[in-house]
Design a protein around this motif. Structure first.
Motif, mmCIF file in Angstrom:
data_model
loop_
_atom_site.group_PDB
_atom_site.id
_atom_site.type_symbol
_atom_site.label_atom_id
_atom_site.label_comp_id
_atom_site.label_asym_id
_atom_site.label_seq_id
_atom_site.Cartn_x
_atom_site.Cartn_y
_atom_site.Cartn_z
ATOM 1 N N ASP A 164 0.814 -1.214 0.000
ATOM 2 C CA ASP A 164 0.000 0.000 0.000
ATOM 3 C C ASP A 164 0.846 1.261 0.000
ATOM 4 O OD1 ASP A 164 -1.987 -1.862 0.205
ATOM 5 O OD2 ASP A 164 -2.809 -1.123 2.104
ATOM 6 N N ASP A 165 1.917 1.258 0.773
ATOM 7 C CA ASP A 165 2.729 2.476 0.891
ATOM 8 C C ASP A 165 3.307 2.875 -0.466
ATOM 9 O OD1 ASP A 165 2.162 2.619 3.560
ATOM 10 O OD2 ASP A 165 4.093 1.794 4.233
ATOM 11 N N GLU A 166 3.795 1.900 -1.218
ATOM 12 C CA GLU A 166 4.360 2.236 -2.523
ATOM 13 C C GLU A 166 3.275 2.739 -3.469
ATOM 14 O OE1 GLU A 166 7.467 0.482 -5.779
ATOM 15 O OE2 GLU A 166 5.954 -0.921 -5.034
ATOM 16 N N ILE A 167 2.115 2.068 -3.469
ATOM 17 C CA ILE A 167 1.024 2.501 -4.347
ATOM 18 C C ILE A 167 0.612 3.936 -4.021
ATOM 19 C CG2 ILE A 167 -1.397 2.112 -4.947
ATOM 20 C CD1 ILE A 167 -0.836 -0.911 -4.465
ATOM 21 N N ASN A 168 0.386 4.216 -2.747
ATOM 22 C CA ASN A 168 -0.056 5.553 -2.355
ATOM 23 C C ASN A 168 0.998 6.610 -2.659
ATOM 24 O OD1 ASN A 168 -2.591 4.741 -1.400
ATOM 25 N ND2 ASN A 168 -1.773 4.242 0.621
ATOM 26 N N ALA A 169 2.255 6.272 -2.474
ATOM 27 C CA ALA A 169 3.331 7.227 -2.767
ATOM 28 C C ALA A 169 3.398 7.537 -4.262
ATOM 29 C CB ALA A 169 4.656 6.684 -2.267
ATOM 30 N N LEU A 170 3.230 6.524 -5.089
ATOM 31 C CA LEU A 170 3.269 6.749 -6.532
ATOM 32 C C LEU A 170 2.048 7.529 -7.004
ATOM 33 C CD1 LEU A 170 4.639 3.295 -7.732
ATOM 34 C CD2 LEU A 170 5.802 5.500 -7.920
ATOM 35 N N VAL A 171 0.875 7.203 -6.462
ATOM 36 C CA VAL A 171 -0.338 7.951 -6.811
ATOM 37 C C VAL A 171 -0.153 9.432 -6.478
ATOM 38 C CG1 VAL A 171 -2.760 8.313 -6.188
ATOM 39 C CG2 VAL A 171 -1.920 6.003 -6.661
ATOM 40 N N ALA A 172 0.437 9.724 -5.339
ATOM 41 C CA ALA A 172 0.677 11.114 -4.944
ATOM 42 C C ALA A 172 1.616 11.820 -5.919
ATOM 43 C CB ALA A 172 1.238 11.166 -3.527
ATOM 44 N N ARG A 173 2.573 11.076 -6.477
ATOM 45 C CA ARG A 173 3.513 11.677 -7.437
ATOM 46 C C ARG A 173 2.872 11.900 -8.807
ATOM 47 N NH1 ARG A 173 8.884 8.300 -7.872
ATOM 48 N NH2 ARG A 173 9.359 10.027 -9.312
ATOM 49 N N VAL A 174 1.899 11.052 -9.160
ATOM 50 C CA VAL A 174 1.286 11.147 -10.487
ATOM 51 C C VAL A 174 0.477 12.430 -10.629
ATOM 52 C CG1 VAL A 174 -0.502 10.134 -11.964
ATOM 53 C CG2 VAL A 174 1.272 8.683 -10.952
ATOM 54 N N GLY A 175 -0.333 12.737 -9.658
ATOM 55 C CA GLY A 175 -1.157 13.932 -9.740
ATOM 56 C C GLY A 175 -2.405 13.715 -10.573
ATOM 57 N N ARG A 176 -2.293 13.689 -11.896
ATOM 58 C CA ARG A 176 -3.448 13.510 -12.781
ATOM 59 C C ARG A 176 -3.295 12.205 -13.550
ATOM 60 N NH1 ARG A 176 -4.789 17.151 -18.054
ATOM 61 N NH2 ARG A 176 -2.898 16.057 -18.710
ATOM 62 N N PRO A 177 -4.035 11.159 -13.180
ATOM 63 C CA PRO A 177 -3.898 9.873 -13.872
ATOM 64 C C PRO A 177 -4.460 9.920 -15.285
ATOM 65 C CG PRO A 177 -5.688 9.783 -12.288
ATOM 66 C CD PRO A 177 -5.017 11.096 -12.075
ATOM 67 N N ASP A 178 -3.969 9.019 -16.112
ATOM 68 C CA ASP A 178 -4.469 8.901 -17.484
ATOM 69 C C ASP A 178 -5.833 8.241 -17.524
ATOM 70 O OD1 ASP A 178 -1.964 9.849 -18.157
ATOM 71 O OD2 ASP A 178 -1.678 8.419 -19.791
ATOM 72 N N VAL A 179 -6.009 7.195 -16.725
ATOM 73 C CA VAL A 179 -7.229 6.387 -16.745
ATOM 74 C C VAL A 179 -7.715 6.188 -15.326
ATOM 75 C CG1 VAL A 179 -8.198 4.098 -17.243
ATOM 76 C CG2 VAL A 179 -6.589 5.155 -18.868
ATOM 77 N N VAL A 180 -8.990 6.435 -15.089
ATOM 78 C CA VAL A 180 -9.684 5.964 -13.887
ATOM 79 C C VAL A 180 -11.032 5.447 -14.370
ATOM 80 C CG1 VAL A 180 -8.570 7.321 -12.077
ATOM 81 C CG2 VAL A 180 -10.406 8.352 -13.383
ATOM 82 N N THR A 181 -11.287 4.182 -14.185
ATOM 83 C CA THR A 181 -12.489 3.550 -14.710
ATOM 84 C C THR A 181 -13.491 3.326 -13.592
ATOM 85 O OG1 THR A 181 -11.180 2.445 -16.419
ATOM 86 C CG2 THR A 181 -13.377 1.543 -15.964
ATOM 87 N N GLY A 182 -14.736 3.767 -13.838
ATOM 88 C CA GLY A 182 -15.788 3.638 -12.830
ATOM 89 C C GLY A 182 -15.717 4.703 -11.758
ATOM 90 N N ALA A 183 -15.174 5.871 -12.094
ATOM 91 C CA ALA A 183 -14.993 6.928 -11.100
ATOM 92 C C ALA A 183 -16.319 7.396 -10.513
ATOM 93 C CB ALA A 183 -14.249 8.107 -11.724
ATOM 94 N N GLU A 184 -17.357 7.471 -11.349
ATOM 95 C CA GLU A 184 -18.656 7.945 -10.863
ATOM 96 C C GLU A 184 -19.235 6.992 -9.826
ATOM 97 O OE1 GLU A 184 -18.013 9.102 -15.188
ATOM 98 O OE2 GLU A 184 -17.953 7.249 -14.044
ATOM 99 N N THR A 185 -19.105 5.695 -10.091
ATOM 100 C CA THR A 185 -19.641 4.704 -9.155
ATOM 101 C C THR A 185 -18.857 4.716 -7.850
ATOM 102 O OG1 THR A 185 -20.304 3.321 -11.016
ATOM 103 C CG2 THR A 185 -20.210 2.272 -8.860
ATOM 104 N N ALA A 186 -17.540 4.812 -7.930
ATOM 105 C CA ALA A 186 -16.720 4.841 -6.720
ATOM 106 C C ALA A 186 -17.067 6.041 -5.851
ATOM 107 C CB ALA A 186 -15.240 4.868 -7.089
ATOM 108 N N LEU A 187 -17.328 7.183 -6.480
ATOM 109 C CA LEU A 187 -17.664 8.384 -5.721
ATOM 110 C C LEU A 187 -19.012 8.225 -5.034
ATOM 111 C CD1 LEU A 187 -16.835 11.283 -5.003
ATOM 112 C CD2 LEU A 187 -18.062 12.043 -7.053
ATOM 113 N N ALA A 188 -20.007 7.683 -5.754
ATOM 114 C CA ALA A 188 -21.345 7.550 -5.178
ATOM 115 C C ALA A 188 -21.404 6.452 -4.121
ATOM 116 C CB ALA A 188 -22.367 7.260 -6.280
ATOM 117 N N VAL A 189 -20.760 5.337 -4.386
ATOM 118 C CA VAL A 189 -20.879 4.191 -3.493
ATOM 119 C C VAL A 189 -20.002 4.350 -2.252
ATOM 120 C CG1 VAL A 189 -20.437 1.707 -3.277
ATOM 121 C CG2 VAL A 189 -21.536 2.614 -5.329
ATOM 122 N N ALA A 190 -18.765 4.801 -2.462
ATOM 123 C CA ALA A 190 -17.810 4.829 -1.352
ATOM 124 C C ALA A 190 -17.278 6.212 -1.024
ATOM 125 C CB ALA A 190 -16.638 3.896 -1.680
ATOM 126 N N GLY A 191 -17.700 7.214 -1.761
ATOM 127 C CA GLY A 191 -17.202 8.559 -1.508
ATOM 128 C C GLY A 191 -15.735 8.729 -1.839
#
Length: 289
Positions: free
Chosen positions: A162-189
């Motif tokens: 998890d630590d490596e994933i979260n650290a890399l996500v923080a470095r990316v800033g704006r991802p190229d692809v996020v699939t199902g973003a609307e559902t993730a926001l509604a279901v899990a915030g």
């Protein structure tokens, strides 16, 4: 002219909702009956406009069981934008809120005049009802096309945790692809662009050192590329292809990916990797005013 009636459905009125012919049967959309069975639809969130007992507009908002957020408008049909807007306003007043609308359309819909005109009615009705267009996301699918060969430039490995994933996500800033973003926001915030791990915990997270990371998720609604973030743009196609290889090796015959329509460089990379556009979703949400 006979007056219009706007009201929610009651249990057992599935046939009434479906009595209005679907103007876009080519889209993959759950039927109202299937939505009820899965728990996403509910009669109190399915509204119709009636004239002489016939449906002239319909709207159904979905909220998956256990969701933490608000419902969103998933099914909406109206032949007249004023009637459609009046239906939405009546439902919004009853809900006490103005949920977002994800207007689905076939791929390349702007090139098809009949589809463009149909979407203009829906979007026009939603705008009259207090919603504002925010953007468009495209869904693409890979369905067995040959994948490009690897260059050997990058070494792919599982993320260490998890630590490596979260650290890399923080470095990316704006991802190229996020699939199902609307559902993730509604279901899990969750905002998948900044906090994808809780939603994609069971995915296979692959890292290309100092180049980026990708989440290949095989156990969601469809096998999908849940997240793609780059530190080196040159690795884009190879990370996409590696995620597809992992999913295909697990038995996937189809892999989906969502991308914002303005990300033309990402769209081109997906298409060079064998993906093809199958759907568009125009996002509208309440006006701040």
């Amino acid at each position: 002219m006979t007056a219009l009636t706007f009201r929610p459905l009651v249990a057992g009125e599935e046939d009434l909702f479906d009595s209005l012919p679907d103007p876009l049967p080519e889209l993959r959309q759950a039927s109202y009956a299937d939505g009820l069975a899965s728990g996403g639809f509910h009669p109190s969130r399915a509204w119709v406009a009636l004239r002489d007992g016939a449906v002239v507009a319909r709207a159904a908002w979905v909220l998956p069981p256990g969701a933490q957020g608000e419902p969103w408008l998933e099914r909406f049909d109206a032949h007249d934008p004023e009637i459609g807007a009046a239906l939405l306003r009546a439902a919004h007043e009853a809900f006490g809120l103005v949920p977002p609308y994800y207007a689905a359309a076939p791929a390349h819909w702007r090139r098809r005049p009949e589809i463009k005109d149909l979407l203009a009615v829906r979007l026009g009705a939603a705008t009259r009802a207090g919603l504002v267009e925010r953007g468009e996301r495209l869904r693409l699918t890979w369905a067995g096309a040959p994948l490009p060969a690897t260059s050997g430039r990058y070494r792919f490995r599982p993320a260490t945790g998890d630590d490596e994933i979260n650290a890399l996500v923080a470095r990316v800033g704006r991802p190229d692809v996020v699939t199902g973003a609307e559902t993730a926001l509604a279901v899990a915030g969750l905002d998948l662009a900044t906090d994808p791990l809780p939603w994609l915990r069971t995915a296979t997270w692959l890292v290309a050192d100092e180049a980026g990371l990708v989440a290949a998720a095989g156990d969601h609604c469809y096998p999908l590329i849940g997240y793609l973030g780059l530190l080196d743009d040159a690795a884009r196609e190879e990370l996409i292809a590696e995620a597809v290889r992992v999913l295909a090796a697990g038995g996937a015959r189809e892999v989906v990916a969502d991308v914002d329509s303005y990300r033309v460089e990402v769209l081109a990379a997906l298409e060079r990797t064998g993906f093809r556009q199958i759907r568009s979703r125009v996002t509208l949400s309440r006006s701040e005013g």
